[in-house]
Design an enzyme around this catalytic site. Sequence first.
Site, PDB file in Angstrom:
ATOM      1  N   GLY A 192       0.706  -1.032  -0.157  1.00 25.95           N
ATOM      2  CA  GLY A 192       0.045   0.150   0.178  1.00 25.95           C
ATOM      3  C   GLY A 192       0.916   1.423   0.029  1.00 25.95           C
ATOM      4  CB  SER A 193      -0.003   4.686   0.607  1.00 24.18           C
ATOM      5  OG  SER A 193      -0.514   4.719   1.995  1.00 24.18           O
ATOM      6  CD  GLU A 214       6.704  -5.734  -2.312  1.00 23.51           C
ATOM      7  OE1 GLU A 214       7.108  -4.618  -3.174  1.00 23.51           O
ATOM      8  OE2 GLU A 214       7.425  -6.764  -2.529  1.00 23.51           O
ATOM      9  CB  CYS A 248       2.735   0.054  -7.346  1.00 19.58           C
ATOM     10  SG  CYS A 248       2.945  -1.426  -7.909  1.00 19.58           S
TER      11      CYS A 248
HETATM   12  P1  NAD Z   1      -5.408   1.116   0.640  1.00 17.62           P
HETATM   13  O1  NAD Z   1      -6.146   2.375   0.990  1.00 17.62           O
HETATM   14  O2  NAD Z   1      -6.476   0.004   0.149  1.00 17.62           O
HETATM   15  O3  NAD Z   1      -4.720   0.556   1.754  1.00 17.62           O
HETATM   16  C1  NAD Z   1      -4.184  -0.732   1.782  1.00 17.62           C
HETATM   17  C2  NAD Z   1      -4.318  -1.294   3.242  1.00 17.62           C
HETATM   18  O4  NAD Z   1      -4.148  -0.551   4.266  1.00 17.62           O
HETATM   19  C3  NAD Z   1      -5.797  -1.847   3.083  1.00 17.62           C
HETATM   20  O5  NAD Z   1      -6.038  -2.974   3.342  1.00 17.62           O
HETATM   21  C4  NAD Z   1      -6.399  -0.909   4.157  1.00 17.62           C
HETATM   22  O6  NAD Z   1      -7.431  -1.242   4.953  1.00 17.62           O
HETATM   23  C5  NAD Z   1      -5.294  -0.719   5.078  1.00 17.62           C
HETATM   24  N1  NAD Z   1      -5.196   0.767   5.907  1.00 17.62           N
HETATM   25  C6  NAD Z   1      -5.690   2.045   5.445  1.00 17.62           C
HETATM   26  N2  NAD Z   1      -5.453   2.694   6.192  1.00 17.62           N
HETATM   27  C7  NAD Z   1      -5.122   2.196   7.447  1.00 17.62           C
HETATM   28  C8  NAD Z   1      -4.665   2.607   8.749  1.00 17.62           C
HETATM   29  N3  NAD Z   1      -4.807   3.936   9.247  1.00 17.62           N
HETATM   30  N4  NAD Z   1      -4.161   1.788   9.547  1.00 17.62           N
HETATM   31  C9  NAD Z   1      -4.003   0.323   9.368  1.00 17.62           C
HETATM   32  N5  NAD Z   1      -4.390  -0.066   8.117  1.00 17.62           N
HETATM   33  C10 NAD Z   1      -4.962   0.919   7.036  1.00 17.62           C
HETATM   34  O7  NAD Z   1      -4.580   1.355  -0.551  1.00 17.62           O
HETATM   35  P2  NAD Z   1      -3.805   2.603  -0.820  1.00 17.62           P
HETATM   36  O8  NAD Z   1      -2.804   2.502   0.126  1.00 17.62           O
HETATM   37  O9  NAD Z   1      -4.298   3.509  -1.331  1.00 17.62           O
HETATM   38  O10 NAD Z   1      -2.787   1.672  -2.025  1.00 17.62           O
HETATM   39  C11 NAD Z   1      -2.144   2.536  -3.009  1.00 17.62           C
HETATM   40  C12 NAD Z   1      -0.836   2.704  -2.906  1.00 17.62           C
HETATM   41  O11 NAD Z   1      -0.021   1.159  -2.846  1.00 17.62           O
HETATM   42  C13 NAD Z   1      -0.051   3.225  -3.783  1.00 17.62           C
HETATM   43  O12 NAD Z   1       0.977   4.110  -3.344  1.00 17.62           O
HETATM   44  C14 NAD Z   1       0.729   2.214  -4.780  1.00 17.62           C
HETATM   45  O13 NAD Z   1       1.680   2.504  -5.314  1.00 17.62           O
HETATM   46  C15 NAD Z   1       0.986   1.184  -3.577  1.00 17.62           C
HETATM   47  N6  NAD Z   1       1.099  -0.136  -4.111  1.00 17.62           N
HETATM   48  C16 NAD Z   1       2.505  -0.886  -4.053  1.00 17.62           C
HETATM   49  C17 NAD Z   1       2.376  -2.061  -4.558  1.00 17.62           C
HETATM   50  C18 NAD Z   1       3.853  -2.749  -4.656  1.00 17.62           C
HETATM   51  O14 NAD Z   1       3.819  -4.008  -5.027  1.00 17.62           O
HETATM   52  N7  NAD Z   1       4.714  -2.271  -4.298  1.00 17.62           N
HETATM   53  C19 NAD Z   1       1.337  -2.596  -5.335  1.00 17.62           C
HETATM   54  C20 NAD Z   1       0.018  -1.994  -5.309  1.00 17.62           C
HETATM   55  C21 NAD Z   1      -0.209  -0.645  -4.738  1.00 17.62           C
END
Ligand code: NAD
Length: 424
Positions: A192-193, A214, A248
């Site tokens: 995620g982020s 990741e 990503c």
């Molecule tokens: P998202 O908002 O779905 O969050 C990811 C996860 O974190 C979810 O399961 C969510 O429930 C959890 N989450 C959210 N807020 C939280 C908190 N305060 N406390 C605990 N858990 C929490 O996804 P996102 O973050 O918007 O994903 C997009 C990001 O992910 C982009 O930056 C993208 O580049 C990155 N990404 C990386 C890869 C990789 O393989 N490196 C792949 C896909 C996406």
Amino acid sequence: MATPISTIPKIRDALRATFRSGVTRPIKWRQHQLYQLARMAQNERELICDALKKDLGKPKTEVLMAEVGCVVERALKSAEQLPEWAKTEYPEVADWQKPWKPALYKAPRGTALIISPWNYPMILTFQPLIGAIAAGCTAVLKPSELVPTFSQLLDEIVPKYFDPNTYRVVNGAVPETSKLLELQWDHIFYTGSGRIARVIATAAAKHLTPLVLELGGKSPVIIDSAYDIDLAAKRILWGKCNNAGQICVAPDYVLVQRDKQDELIKAFQKHYDSFFPEGALDSPLFGSIVSDLHHKRLTSLLSRTKGQVVLRGRSDAARKRLEPTIVKDVAEGDSLLEEEIFGPILPIVPVDSLKQAIDFVNARSHPLVLYAFSDNENVKQQLVAETQSGGIMFNDTFQHVAVKELPFAGVGESGCEILLHLRM
Ligand code: NAD
């Protein structure tokens, strides 16, 4: 539907008890789980495609290719290679140590927590699970609340293929994830982020839990002025249009020699017209933006740019649609350079030399991928030597993620692995 918070500690305890029972250890058992995963992806593909169409407007071909197909292939390949991976190794040691017969046993860590994002929710949930199964771990899967139909579907189909005391879905948003993070795990795999990664890493630190992060960030594209601009434009645009730029490894911005900028824009226009002769707004081949919030975020970035919009994508907020939009003459300090775009907007930053392009990239956080279009070996070597990124890909965009023999990870702000090697 969210998993009741009060049940979460019990779920973790049940998974730990299963792990301690030793049931996940035999290689044959693990191979069977991997086959079950491949079966699930194959048998339930229509429901998976429908769910992702509903949540993300994702075209069926993209789901079959980049989500379902990859899971099937990787599960089967892992089942095949597992006996080799799990084999005890006997390292070459000095003669005087040989009578000790030192051995390296491959031991599972225990119970893993896998937290995945919404953009490729199938592969990003099940790829880490493949690792957990292969290693002999039990695991909780916490998919993203931003893909509610898909997450609900997982809750329904996963128990049809797996014992709920070994692999289990926990659904919910921040409260449920926070409860999960209060508990001790033996491994955490988060995708995620970077912002939320800090929350995850802080929670993991409390229990000294090893974790993989990741993450994402801005993946730049550098075009060498001697390269075929038309071909570069076609491949960059293809990379940007996948999942409407919500990937990503999407090309985030382009650095091109100032005198080549207009030629590049013409080529983008030509290829856009051939990809989407009727425009992308209603095309079933082009995805939607995940949420109203992200749609607003993207249109706000566009409204604040000081660059010149040269390929104006139409926007339909009610349907969360945004067509590919190209912006030229973007400079340092622009809104489009503030954060990872994660959508179908492509800024072009004109530069005067390769050195200036390299300096521009190096002045920012390490990208997940650096894309470079060049046929010149010296330029390629210079980019390898003078930049730092999770990966570097020449003359195309993100085909490298399909090469499973290559590792995939970020560096610094784009991802890292925090392992604990505590010695007494
Ligand atoms: P998202 O908002 O779905 O969050 C990811 C996860 O974190 C979810 O399961 C969510 O429930 C959890 N989450 C959210 N807020 C939280 C908190 N305060 N406390 C605990 N858990 C929490 O996804 P996102 O973050 O918007 O994903 C997009 C990001 O992910 C982009 O930056 C993208 O580049 C990155 N990404 C990386 C890869 C990789 O393989 N490196 C792949 C896909 C996406």
